[in-house]
Design an enzyme around this catalytic site. Structure first.
Site, PDB file in Angstrom:
ATOM      1  N   ASN A 157     -25.618  53.105 -35.788  1.00  0.00           N
ATOM      2  CA  ASN A 157     -26.693  52.747 -36.730  1.00  0.00           C
ATOM      3  C   ASN A 157     -27.190  54.003 -37.427  1.00  0.00           C
ATOM      4  OD1 ASN A 157     -29.014  53.863 -35.159  1.00  0.00           O
ATOM      5  ND2 ASN A 157     -28.254  52.390 -33.650  1.00  0.00           N
ATOM      6  N   TYR A 158     -28.196  53.845 -38.270  1.00  0.00           N
ATOM      7  CA  TYR A 158     -28.621  54.939 -39.158  1.00  0.00           C
ATOM      8  C   TYR A 158     -29.639  55.902 -38.538  1.00  0.00           C
ATOM      9  CZ  TYR A 158     -26.454  52.153 -42.833  1.00  0.00           C
ATOM     10  OH  TYR A 158     -25.566  51.459 -43.599  1.00  0.00           O
TER      11      TYR A 158
END
Ligand code: PMT
Length: 401
Positions: free
Chosen positions: A209-210
């Protein structure tokens, strides 16, 4: 900045000793009184005359001054100083410190030191990674020795890798932090999870994820700057931290983060779960790269990862404070309140991706801090300031001592 502070500066025999001259200058310019103690090998790399000129004190290296018979008391030095800094700390000296081998003035002074001790290791890449060195460094850290991590780069041997002594300015910064940080959380142990987790699909791909880790790292630094002893369990990120009060444990997957967090949780007073943990992982990770030839679509079966915050919440003992985050897109407060209950948390920090400048990757965040009977909203701020707000709120939850 360091007026009135007394520092024993230990120097070992490594090529990085030349950088210690700059460190000594910075310390003296900042007003510190510095007593240099060198190992015999250090004198092969740098002359005592340079150091005594800068420190305006004779350098101590031997137990006796040969011509006068004067005895140098390691015990007096140990009592005199407010801080002992050993830079560079070689593999050999680290080994002697970890095992109590007091065969020179520097290690003897270390063993007599009542003041806190900080080391800046420097050695070749392979020596730094050697299990013996790792074990000795872990022993020293467990003994409370603060460490200014070695940096990666070109080494004197020509090899590339970790082992270069941190720059004098970085070590100086650690020393300033040591003297100037507030001590309101001294003696408190804090666990923080930060960053994303990477769930392996094959040797070249993962599900992630970011998360950049910025929020969790800002929290770790805020706690450390208030005197807490922080264990930062970090997923794969490209940022770093150099605060001596932070012990960083690097992990890759949610399972690894779970194991590292659980092992630090038992002993901690406060735990903050800021990581963006993947809720699922591939049921099978391929040993070889998955080929695309002839494959138009692909199904990946996922299995649930453990919920680290909930797992620790279930083990929570009286007096421990646990704080989670909630990253939401809608119905934030409702979801955050459910997480507070389900994960047995004392507080949930809600951030929503609907707010510009909040959540992943950016340097700012906008949060609402939710506890059982309260919800406090804060404006958009740099993550460093958000961390300070969160720590202030956590202080209200700590049991009175
Ligand atoms: O890293 P940055 O780029 O600075 O971004 C910061 C952040 C957006 C990642 C951070 O502010 C944040 O919101 N972290 C939590 C993100 C998240 O996963 O939220 P969640 O609502 O899915 O999880 C709720 C809580 O349970 C979180 O405390 C999370 O760490 C924890 N959790 C979730 C799943 C899981 N398997 N284990 C957990 O511990």
């Amino acid at each position: 900045m360091l007026q009135g502070k007394k520092i024993v500066l230990g120097i070992c025999g490594g090529i990085a000793a030349y950088k210690t001259v700059s460190l000594l200058r910075l310390l003296v310019k900042a007003g510190a009184e510095v007593q240099v103690v060198m190992t015999p090998a250090a004198k092969e790399f740098i002359t005592p005359v340079t150091l005594s000129s800068l420190s305006r004190k004779p350098v101590v290296s031997e137990f006796f001054t040969a011509n006068t018979g004067e005895w140098h008391s390691h015990v007096d030095l140990g009592l005199w100083a407010d801080l002992m800094v050993i830079a560079p700390a070689t593999a050999s000296t680290i080994g002697k410190m970890a095992n109590g081998i007091a065969d020179n003035m520097l290690v003897t002074t270390y063993l007599s030191a009542r003041e806190p001790v900080m080391i800046a290791p420097a050695m070749d890449f392979d020596m730094y990674l050697h299990p013996t060195t790792r074990r000795n460094l872990a022993t020293l850290q467990a003994d409370g020795v603060m460490m200014v991590e070695a940096e990666a780069g070109e080494l004197a041997s020509g090899l590339q890798g970790k082992g270069r002594m941190a720059e004098p300015e970085v070590i100086f910064d650690h020393i300033l932090h040591f003297f100037n940080d507030s001590k309101e959380l001294a003696g408190k142990k804090v666990l923080i999870t930060a960053g994303p987790t990477h769930e392996r699909l094959d040797p070249v791909r993962f599900i992630g994820n970011y998360s950049s880790g910025k929020m969790g790292y800002a929290l770790a630094e805020e706690f450390a700057s208030r005197g807490a002893e922080v264990t930062l369990v970090s997923g794969p990120v490209s940022i770093s931290t150099s605060h001596a009060g932070i012990k960083r444990v690097d992990v890759g997957s949610a399972l690894e983060m779970d194991a590292a967090a659980r092992s630090a949780f038992a002993d901690c007073d406060i735990a903050v779960f800021a990581a963006a943990v993947a809720d699922y992982r591939p049921a099978m990770a391929a040993d070889a790269k998955i080929k695309r030839e002839g494959v138009e679509t692909m199904d990946i079966r996922l299995v649930r990862n453990p919920d680290i915050a909930a797992g620790c919440g279930a083990l929570k003992r009286e007096g421990q404070v646990t704080v989670g985050f909630a990253l939401e897109t809608d119905d934030g407060v409702k979801a955050a309140k459910a997480k507070l209950r389900n994960k047995n948390l004392d507080m949930v920090v809600l951030n929503t991706l609907k707010d510009a400048g909040a959540g992943f990757a950016c340097d700012t965040n906008k949060v609402t801090i939710i506890s059982k009977n309260d919800a406090k909203s804060f404006p958009l701020k740099p993550k460093k300031e958000v961390a300070s707000d969160i720590v202030n709120e956590i202080l209200h939850c700590l049991p009175n001592e």
